[in-house]
Design a protein around this motif. Structure first.
Motif, PDB file in Angstrom:
ATOM      1  N   GLU C 189       0.821  -1.222   0.000  1.00 15.37           N
ATOM      2  CA  GLU C 189       0.000   0.000   0.000  1.00 15.37           C
ATOM      3  C   GLU C 189       0.851   1.266   0.000  1.00 15.37           C
ATOM      4  OE1 GLU C 189      -3.400   0.045  -0.062  1.00 15.37           O
ATOM      5  OE2 GLU C 189      -3.135  -2.080  -0.514  1.00 15.37           O
ATOM      6  N   ALA C 190       2.156   1.100   0.221  1.00 10.76           N
ATOM      7  CA  ALA C 190       3.011   2.276   0.344  1.00 10.76           C
ATOM      8  C   ALA C 190       3.224   2.930  -1.021  1.00 10.76           C
ATOM      9  CB  ALA C 190       4.350   1.886   0.967  1.00 10.76           C
ATOM     10  N   ARG C 191       3.622   4.181  -1.003  1.00 10.29           N
ATOM     11  CA  ARG C 191       3.889   4.915  -2.249  1.00 10.29           C
ATOM     12  C   ARG C 191       5.263   5.547  -2.156  1.00 10.29           C
ATOM     13  NH1 ARG C 191       0.674   2.459  -3.495  1.00 10.29           N
ATOM     14  NH2 ARG C 191      -1.494   2.648  -4.196  1.00 10.29           N
ATOM     15  N   TRP C 192       5.908   5.649  -3.329  1.00  8.71           N
ATOM     16  CA  TRP C 192       7.208   6.334  -3.409  1.00  8.71           C
ATOM     17  C   TRP C 192       7.045   7.572  -4.278  1.00  8.71           C
ATOM     18  CZ3 TRP C 192      11.556   4.293  -7.107  1.00  8.71           C
ATOM     19  CH2 TRP C 192      12.599   5.240  -7.158  1.00  8.71           C
ATOM     20  N   HIS C 193       7.321   8.741  -3.726  1.00  5.37           N
ATOM     21  CA  HIS C 193       7.231   9.999  -4.479  1.00  5.37           C
ATOM     22  C   HIS C 193       8.624  10.587  -4.677  1.00  5.37           C
ATOM     23  CE1 HIS C 193       2.833  10.176  -3.833  1.00  5.37           C
ATOM     24  NE2 HIS C 193       3.135   9.615  -2.666  1.00  5.37           N
ATOM     25  N   GLN C 194       8.748  11.368  -5.750  1.00  3.75           N
ATOM     26  CA  GLN C 194      10.030  12.059  -5.984  1.00  3.75           C
ATOM     27  C   GLN C 194       9.777  13.563  -6.094  1.00  3.75           C
ATOM     28  OE1 GLN C 194      12.818   9.516  -8.647  1.00  3.75           O
ATOM     29  NE2 GLN C 194      10.847   9.528  -9.700  1.00  3.75           N
ATOM     30  N   TRP C 195      10.735  14.319  -5.572  1.00  6.58           N
ATOM     31  CA  TRP C 195      10.627  15.772  -5.737  1.00  6.58           C
ATOM     32  C   TRP C 195      11.998  16.414  -5.703  1.00  6.58           C
ATOM     33  CZ3 TRP C 195       8.614  19.933  -7.514  1.00  6.58           C
ATOM     34  CH2 TRP C 195       8.977  21.188  -6.986  1.00  6.58           C
ATOM     35  N   HIS C 196      12.211  17.328  -6.617  1.00 10.98           N
ATOM     36  CA  HIS C 196      13.398  18.181  -6.579  1.00 10.98           C
ATOM     37  C   HIS C 196      12.985  19.492  -7.228  1.00 10.98           C
ATOM     38  CE1 HIS C 196      17.308  19.902  -7.336  1.00 10.98           C
ATOM     39  NE2 HIS C 196      17.868  18.963  -6.616  1.00 10.98           N
ATOM     40  N   ALA C 197      13.291  20.582  -6.575  1.00  7.21           N
ATOM     41  CA  ALA C 197      12.785  21.877  -7.040  1.00  7.21           C
ATOM     42  C   ALA C 197      13.257  22.188  -8.456  1.00  7.21           C
ATOM     43  CB  ALA C 197      13.226  22.981  -6.079  1.00  7.21           C
ATOM     44  N   LEU C 198      14.388  21.579  -8.850  1.00  5.07           N
ATOM     45  CA  LEU C 198      14.948  21.917 -10.162  1.00  5.07           C
ATOM     46  C   LEU C 198      14.892  20.725 -11.107  1.00  5.07           C
ATOM     47  CD1 LEU C 198      18.103  23.764  -8.825  1.00  5.07           C
ATOM     48  CD2 LEU C 198      15.936  24.775  -9.544  1.00  5.07           C
ATOM     49  N   ALA C 199      14.051  19.733 -10.754  1.00  5.51           N
ATOM     50  CA  ALA C 199      13.999  18.532 -11.595  1.00  5.51           C
ATOM     51  C   ALA C 199      13.579  18.902 -13.008  1.00  5.51           C
ATOM     52  CB  ALA C 199      13.010  17.540 -11.005  1.00  5.51           C
TER      53      ALA C 199
END
Lengths: 449, 175, 981
Positions: C189-199
């Protein structure tokens, strides 16, 4: 006693003794409270000086307004300015004695004292401007453990020798001239301790004729040596700048130009001191308006030389046509340091012209004000030269401006305080005017009838 | 009173002093000395000049200063510890001149001062002359003539009708 | 006075490493620290729960039996940025990393580096780094954390991981991706998110539009004759910028077939400065220019409206140039541009036969290529809906840099358990239940892919300085596989491919710093015009955008804010603005004039929702009606040590204005002067050459005509023989340097490398403002031509080591003199600080310690640990300057003596030369006619700076050569003016 007729150098109504009394009186008696107040004021300023010095020693020269490219600031300005002031004293006492300008006799004594103090203070600033002042002694050629010697090609080393010599010779010259008067003080002083002290200081002077002869020769020769010395000292200072390749520093005419400037500002300072002094010590009879007049004239002459120097400098820059020099000159007039330039010109080229009028030359109050303004003018000139030249050097990307911090100003103010404090003290303890020379002058005037 | 070294004649005008000095010297006295509150150039022609010369001292001092100074620079910069500076030769003579000059002036002045003191036998804080009555006026407004010797000196001075005559006690040579 | 405070203040900034208050925290008093660091290669560390033994660390060149004191040991490792790997060679001394440089074998660095790579060293020792786990703000031990996570794990197991979210930066690391995959397997049920302000979302989405799938571009600029950039800055941004710089400059050597660069840009950048033709327009307008370009090339795209005559001429010429160089042309779309422009770029490249020639389309290096903005938005929405039970943030600060409209910080309130794993106690950490110090890349095991997919391994160079955990730790803990060394995790992942840890392939990979043959394969795809056309039609840029536009860009050094407390980067002048320590609203001269404002005038910029106040900085080359502000400033970090964080009060946080809909530019803003001024610290104040031509320029045409633009200064009469015969043995090598202004991109890597190599202190904003920055090599930036569209010129200026050095003869103590190898040397011990040398230096390259600049560093032992032991640390009151890296010269000399041979060409590489990504700096023995530097100096375009002064500098320059298109050869001579200084 009454003001003598204008052109007189001395009031011939004096007797030798009464004249001596008149001068010596200023030392041994006189109003105490006024003197104390003055001393207190100046001492306070001196403490300010001490404080700024402490800051520079503990925190670093960073407390002063310095940067790259303007790595020289107020301390250097002050060196040049103070030395210039000193030079007038030597000029009066040394050069004029050879020219037999006997009017000098009445003013040379504290003019010389002024020289010593000014030169002394000037000598402080090069040390204060160092990054590591505690190593200033490395300029002395001594067999150090590092087995390394001073770098003789550096004008800063010449500086060290010039200023050191200058101070030493000035003290020597001043003391020599003082010996006979100290004898007078010895014979006049009432308390035993005073007699003792003066007795030792005058080295047992007896006024024998053979002594007077050797004394006169020694004094004249020293004067003869002091003359080229005083010229050389400010020339060497000028070489600090002239030997660099910085547009605005690198100028062959700096030495004579600096010497003229020195005499100019020096006389201004002599007047700034003389005028209140003669009033306070009631010496109008000894230092007459004639003296003021003559000094003002000298100042005018020196001032004109300075103005001439300005013209030549700018002519040469235009004539040689070096782009960097031209930009520098233009930038002084229009750039960030324009105020300094216009101020310098307004004062040194403008205000000086007032001295053409005899009325101004002979009215102490106005002359006093003019003298003070001219002091400022000369300081501005040195400020302009020292700071404005490097701030826009060869590479535009490296340009930056620089102006003094609060500490810089306090330091300048403090140095003035110290200077006047020392003068005040001195006046208390030794004759402000050379007694024997004034007596001689009186004698000569009598001869003329 | 102990043995006298000589006599002082006191005058209150320069001209009288000069006049008197003339007569003494003409009378064949050699060891005449005058004491004045300020230098009296008129006496130069009367009294014999001192044998030693201050100027010689000065010349010597200045020469030592100049040559010594230059030598010091050449030795340190060229021989003792040479290093390359600003692409200039080790012996870059023009830059050695200022220091040499300053040292010449320094030593010259010092020598002059010393020459004067030594010639005048100063400092000498105790001198028989100070014991003479009223001699303190010599730094003030009186002019004195001194003649060593006993009575004959007294008579010689008395003949110059001075204001006063004073005895100078102690040994001789008050020159 | 101010400076006394300055001294104190710096002290506080740096006062770092007294023992932390935490129990069970690693002892970090100096002796213990050095012991740990010193024997990291031998002893098992007490600090972290990752025991290591010596043979696990494989040196770059040879395996040392033990660390040889005084001799540097080099290791290959990998540093991560925006998820991508940068291969590095790290020099260690007695176990302390003291210098980072690029790994010649790694595609992303090719042996070169940029300012950030250099400054990662300062990042490692940064006293502001968090030093111990925090639970609700109170220091706790790692064991306590482990215990707490165990209970969390129990809780999650029940729900199959419902509500468990992991937030990471974009991940290329095969191991990390695999382990996160494993985590998701054990918690369905888990989720993996990605974030980078300059992606680089636009690139990903763009390729999806063009090809229906995510595709990476890798370029072969060395095969290109014409390059067109549609906004962005390919020389400074993106994971391949160092490779770009190398390839690009290799084709910029003056001569036939010299590459021509066309740049459209919305904010002045390095590419724009290097370009032959630069067109500055606000970011939204680039779309229509791109359309016009495409139309000119005969693609069926929506018509571009309202181009100015100048723009038309420009685009026409550009299109002709492209058309004439089919197969040798390349079109690049910049990160700030919308996906449609990237898609169009793909189309254009296809139309120009670029694929397979000047570019490759490859499988993405990212493990999960996705537009991170969508990923983060999804997470934020779930948080607000209260569907997130536990959030694990690894190496990120979303509370600070998430788009404002996501109200991420608020969302965090609704998450029952927030675990933050990062280098700093930042905005997110303060809102988290647990903050876990993240081990620096130089302290951890790992791996990462370069832009082209090549995998390189990451090995630790030093025991963790603080009670930190490596990047890979938390998922393992959640999977109940802890304690386990991150080395085991990585090794296990590569077991299959490289064999066990004792196997040769594994060691080889570690030694070389790269796993051979892992570059991602190129894919055969064809752009889909219809899709691209549709996307373009929807893109607003073609309509007139309401002015002014506010553009967001990463700070050239501080990036998205992760280096906000990095003293080296904060004080390193930004390439074009030359600003330090602050960000500003960059504004064009014309617009500033209209608004009647100048530099340092504070402007209030407000959107409907948010408002910021920031000082203006007039920047020639800014498009009119546009403002640019750097992200990454105003970051709230609580220092790990005592005292303030270095980031405190530095710059203005622009993220509040940034929204999901407007990541790089937003319209509909109000700009008004506040009537206040804010002091900015720039290192250059005058921007014209004043006709002095420190940078000699010429066009390719002139070069081909054989015109020599670089005459030497004429001889001057002298009292002395010229040149003076050296009094020393002339057999000694004579060192000299040649700088190619045509290759220099002005990226500031040299300055940063010099700072790291030579123990150059950081002086702080106030001192920089006073004009007292200490950098030994500065990069001058001049403008030429019209202030609104100027030509930008860079010139690195180190000490010129003049043979007739003006600085030497004015020094009264002989503290600066010439040595037998022609170096102008400073004798710090003999310097008394008259500063006459600096006064007399026409190049103004000398730097002075006006106060004790190392005061702070003395306070913080950590910072004394990054010192280069071969270089003296200068004290208050002495002058210093570039030494041509004399310590490296002497190392080479010693080595040559040991091997009983003369010093060979290339034995001595200066720090700036080593760092330079374009090889603009050449150093060597000028007395050897065969040496590289001699050959460079023999080039007809070689000239000496201010030769007319007869200083005979050993550093010389090669003239800048432009390759303008014949159709656009406009003549501009007027100096680019910036009205101050």
């Amino acid at each position: 006693m009454a003001e003598p007729q204008r052109d007189a150098l001395i009031d011939t109504a004096f007797g030798y003794a009464s004249l001596g009394e008149r001068i010596a009186a200023t030392v041994l008696s006189g109003s105490r409270t006024g003197w104390l107040l003055l001393l207190a004021g100046f001492t306070t300023l001196s403490l300010l000086f001490l404080y700024t010095i402490m800051l520079v020693f503990t925190v670093g020269v960073g407390v002063l307004g310095l940067n790259i490219p303007v790595a020289w600031g107020f301390p250097i300005v002050n060196v040049v300015w103070w030395l210039g002031i000193g030079h007038a004293g030597t000029l009066i006492s040394a050069i004029l004695v050879q020219l037999r300008q006997d009017w000098r006799n009445s003013v040379n004594r504290f003019a010389e004292a002024m020289t010593i103090f000014a030169a002394g203070i000037a000598g402080l600033f090069p040390v204060l401007h160092l990054g590591r002042p505690w190593f200033a002694y490395w300029l002395v050629p001594y067999p150090a453990t590092m087995e390394i010697w001073p770098q003789w090609r550096s004008p800063l080393v010449w500086d060290f020798f010039a200023i050191a010599t200058y101070i030493t010779v000035s003290v020597l010259f001043w003391y020599t001239g003082l010996v006979p008067d100290l004898a007078t003080m010895r014979d006049r002083a009432k308390p035993r301790w005073a007699k003792r002290i003066y007795g030792v200081l005058c080295l047992g002077w007896r006024g024998a004729h053979s002594h007077w002869r050797r004394f006169r020769t020694a004094y004249l020769v020293m004067a003869a040596l002091a003359t080229p010395l005083v010229v050389s000292v400010h020339s060497v200072i000028a070489l600090d700048f002239a030997t660099t390749i910085v547009p605005g520093y690198h100028s062959e005419m700096f030495p004579p130009y600096f010497v003229a400037g020195a005499i100019f500002s020096g006389f201004a300072m002599v007047l700034t001191i003389t005028i209140p002094l003669r009033r306070w010590l009631r010496l109008e009879a000894v230092i007459t308006t004639r003296h003021l007049d003559i000094m003002a004239k000298t100042m005018l002459a020196a001032g004109l030389v300075v103005v001439y120097a300005y013209l030549v400098e700018h002519f040469v820059i235009w004539y040689v046509g070096d782009e960097y020099e031209r930009y520098m000159a233009l930038n002084r007039i229009l750039g960030p340091y324009a105020c300094a330039w216009w101020g310098t010109m307004a004062i040194n080229a403008g205000v000086t012209q007032l001295l053409w009028s005899k009325r101004i030359r002979t009215s102490p109050a106005i002359l006093f004000c003019v003298a003070i303004v001219l002091n400022v003018g000369m300081w501005l000139e040195r400020y302009l030269i020292v700071l404005s030249s490097p701030h826009r050097g060869y590479l535009p990307a490296a340009w930056d401006t620089e102006s003094g911090t609060m500490i810089d100003w306090l330091m300048l103010l403090g140095s003035l305080g110290l200077f006047f404090a020392l003068l005040t003290l001195l006046l208390r303890w030794i004759p402000a005017v050379s007694i024997y020379e004034v007596k001689e002058l009186l004698h000569e005037r009598r001869e003329e009838g | 009173m102990s043995e006298l070294s000589g006599w002082l004649a006191e005058f209150d005008e320069v001209d009288d002093l000069v006049e008197a000095a003339h007569r003494l010297v003409d009378a064949g006295h050699e060891r005449v000395e005058a004491f004045t509150p300020f230098p009296v150039e008129a006496l130069d022609s009367v009294l014999p000049p001192p044998r030693d010369r201050v100027t010689v001292w000065v010349l010597a001092g200045a020469t030592v200063g100049a040559l010594g100074g230059y030598a010091l620079q050449v030795w340190t910069a060229v021989f003792d510890y040479p290093w390359l500076v600003g692409g200039k030769p080790m012996h870059s003579w023009p830059t050695f001149l200022p220091v040499s000059f300053e040292l010449a002036v320094l030593l010259g002045s010092l020598a002059g001062f010393l020459g004067m003191l030594i010639g005048n036998g100063l400092p000498r804080l105790h001198h028989p002359m100070f014991a003479a009555k009223d001699f303190d006026l010599a730094t003030r407004d009186r002019f004195f003539l001194y003649l060593p010797g006993q009575n004959e000196a007294r008579e010689a001075l008395a003949g110059l009708d001075p204001v006063h005559l004073h005895e100078v006690p102690g040994d001789d040579d008050a020159g | 006075m101010t400076d006394t405070n300055e001294g104190k203040r710096r002290g506080e900034l740096w006062r770092g490493t007294t023992t932390p208050r935490a129990p069970l925290a690693p002892p970090t008093d100096r002796r213990t620290f050095l012991k740990l660091a010193g024997w990291s290669a031998l002893a098992g560390g007490a600090a972290a729960c990752t025991p290591r033994s010596p043979e696990e660390l494989v040196p770059y060149v040879d395996m040392p039996e033990h660390v040889v004191p005084g001799r540097p040991t080099y290791y290959a490792t990998t540093l991560l940025r925006e998820g991508y790997g940068y291969g590095a060679i790290v020099e260690t001394r007695e176990g302390r990393p003291i210098k980072i440089d690029g790994n010649p074998g790694h595609p992303a660095t090719l042996g070169a580096s940029d300012a950030v790579l250099q400054a990662e060293l300062m990042q490692l020792y940064d006293p502001d780094r968090s030093r111990t786990p925090l639970h609700d703000g109170t220091p706790r031990s790692l064991d306590a954390l482990a215990a707490d996570l165990a209970t969390l794990r129990e809780r999650l197991l029940k729900s199959g991981g419902r509500g468990l979210r992991v937030l990471t930066p974009p991940v290329t690391s095969p191991t990390q991706a695999a382990r996160l995959g494993a985590l998701l397997d054990s918690f369905p049920e888990a989720r993996w998110h990605q974030w980078h302000a300059l992606a680089r979302d636009a690139a990903i989405t763009g390729s999806r539009i063009a090809f229906g799938r995510a595709v990476d571009i890798t370029t072969r600029m060395d095969r290109a004759d014409v390059i067109v950039q549609l906004d962005g800055d390919f020389l400074a941004e993106g994971p391949a910028h160092l490779a770009h710089a190398a390839d690009f400059s290799s084709r910029r050597r003056p001569g036939p077939g010299m590459l021509r660069l066309w740049v459209m840009e919305s904010t002045p950048g390095l590419a724009g400065a290097a370009a032959d033709h630069t067109l500055v327009v606000p970011q939204p307008r680039v779309v229509r220019l791109a359309l016009a370009l495409a139309a000119e090339l005969g693609l069926a795209v929506p018509a571009a409206e309202g181009l100015s005559p100048r723009e038309r001429r420009w685009v026409a010429a550009c299109a002709r140039d492209l058309a004439e160089h089919r197969g040798r042309a390349l079109v690049l779309a910049g990160d700030p541009q919308p996906p449609a422009v990237h898609a169009l770029a793909h189309w254009l490249n296809a139309a120009l036969d670029a694929p397979g020639r000047t570019l490759e389309w490859r499988d993405p290096a990212l493990a999960r290529p996705e537009p991170v903005i969508e990923s983060l938005t999804a997470l934020a929405e779930d948080m607000h809906r209260g569907e997130v039970d536990a959030l694990v943030v690894i190496d990120g600060d979303p509370a600070y840099d998430a788009p404002a409209d996501l109200r991420f910080a608020e969302g965090l309130e609704r998450v029952s358990t927030v675990i933050h794993h990062g280098l700093y106690v930042d905005a997110t950490a303060r809102r988290a239940d647990w903050h876990v110090p993240l081990a620096h890349d130089l302290e951890s095991w790992g791996d990462a892919r370069a832009f082209d997919g090549s995998v390189s391994l990451q090995q630790p160079l030093v025991e963790p300085l603080h009670a930190s955990l490596p990047r890979l730790a938390l998922p393992e803990m959640l999977m109940g596989r802890w304690p386990r060394s991150d080395r085991e995790v990585v090794a296990a992942h590569w077991e299959a491919r490289l064999g066990g840890e004792s196997a040769e392939p594994w060691k080889a990979a570690l030694r070389a710093g790269i796993v051979a043959g892992t570059a991602s394969s190129s894919v055969d795809v064809v752009p889909r015009p219809s899709a691209i056309r549709d996307a373009l039609a929807e893109t607003p840029g073609n309509a007139d955008a309401p002015a002014p536009v506010l553009q967001f860009r990463a700070d050239p050094h501080v990036s998205d804010g992760r280096y906000a407390s990095n003293a080296w980067l904060q004080e390193l002048p930004r390439p074009l603005t030359k600003l330090t320590w602050d960000n500003a609203l960059l504004i064009s001269p014309a617009m500033a004039e209209r608004m009647g404002i100048g530099d340092e005038e504070v402007l209030r910029v407000s959107t409907g929702q948010a408002t910021i106040e920031a000082p203006a900085w007039v920047l020639p080359g800014m498009p009119d009606e546009a403002l640019t502000i750097w992200l990454g400033h105003g970051r709230a970090i609580r220092s790990g040590g005592e005292g303030d964080s270095l980031a405190d009060g530095v710059g203005v946080d622009a993220y509040p204005l940034r929204t999901t809909g407007a990541l790089f530019a937003r319209t509909g803003i109000d700009v008004e002067p506040v009537g206040r001024r804010y002091a900015l610290a720039a290192t250059q104040h005058h921007h014209r050459m004043e006709g002095r031509e420190p940078v000699r320029r010429m066009t390719l045409a002139e070069v081909l005509d054989g015109r020599d633009h670089a005459p030497q200064g004429d001889e001057h009469p002298s009292l002395y023989p010229e040149p003076v015969p050296a009094p020393f043995d002339v057999d000694a090598p004579q060192w000299g340097m040649a700088v190619d202004l045509n290759a220099c991109t002005g990226c500031m890597a040299c300055t940063a490398a010099c700072q790291a190599e030579n123990n150059i202190p950081v002086v702080g904003k106030r001192q920089v403002r006073a004009g007292r920055e200490m950098h030994w090599i500065r990069v001058d930036r001049y403008y030429e031509g019209d202030a609104d569209a100027p030509r930008t010129l860079f010139q690195p200026v180190p000490c010129q080591h003049c043979e007739n050095a003006p600085c030497e003869y004015v020094c009264p103590t002989g503290a600066t003199q010439h040595d037998s190898e022609g170096l102008n040397v400073m004798v710090y011990n003999r310097c008394i600080g008259t500063r006459d040398c600096s006064q007399n230096c026409p190049y103004k390259v000398r730097r002075f310690n006006f106060v004790e600049y190392n005061y702070g560093a003395q306070e913080a032992e950590l910072l004394s640990a990054l010192r280069n032991p071969d270089v003296t640390v200068r004290s208050r009151g002495v002058m210093e300057k570039c030494t041509y890296c004399i310590q490296r010269i002497s190392r080479a000399r010693r080595q040559a003596k040991i091997e009983d041979r003369p010093i060979a060409d290339g034995d001595v590489v200066t720090a700036c030369q080593q760092a330079c990504p374009t090889g603009a700096i050449v150093f060597g023995d000028v007395s050897d006619p065969e040496s590289a530097v001699s050959r460079a100096k023999n080039h007809p375009l070689d000239y000496a700076l201010l030769a007319e002064l007869n200083t005979r500098p050993r550093t010389t320059y090669r003239a800048r050569v432009r390759n303008p298109h014949p159709d656009l050869e406009e003549n501009d001579s007027s100096g680019g003016d910036k009205a101050h200084g």
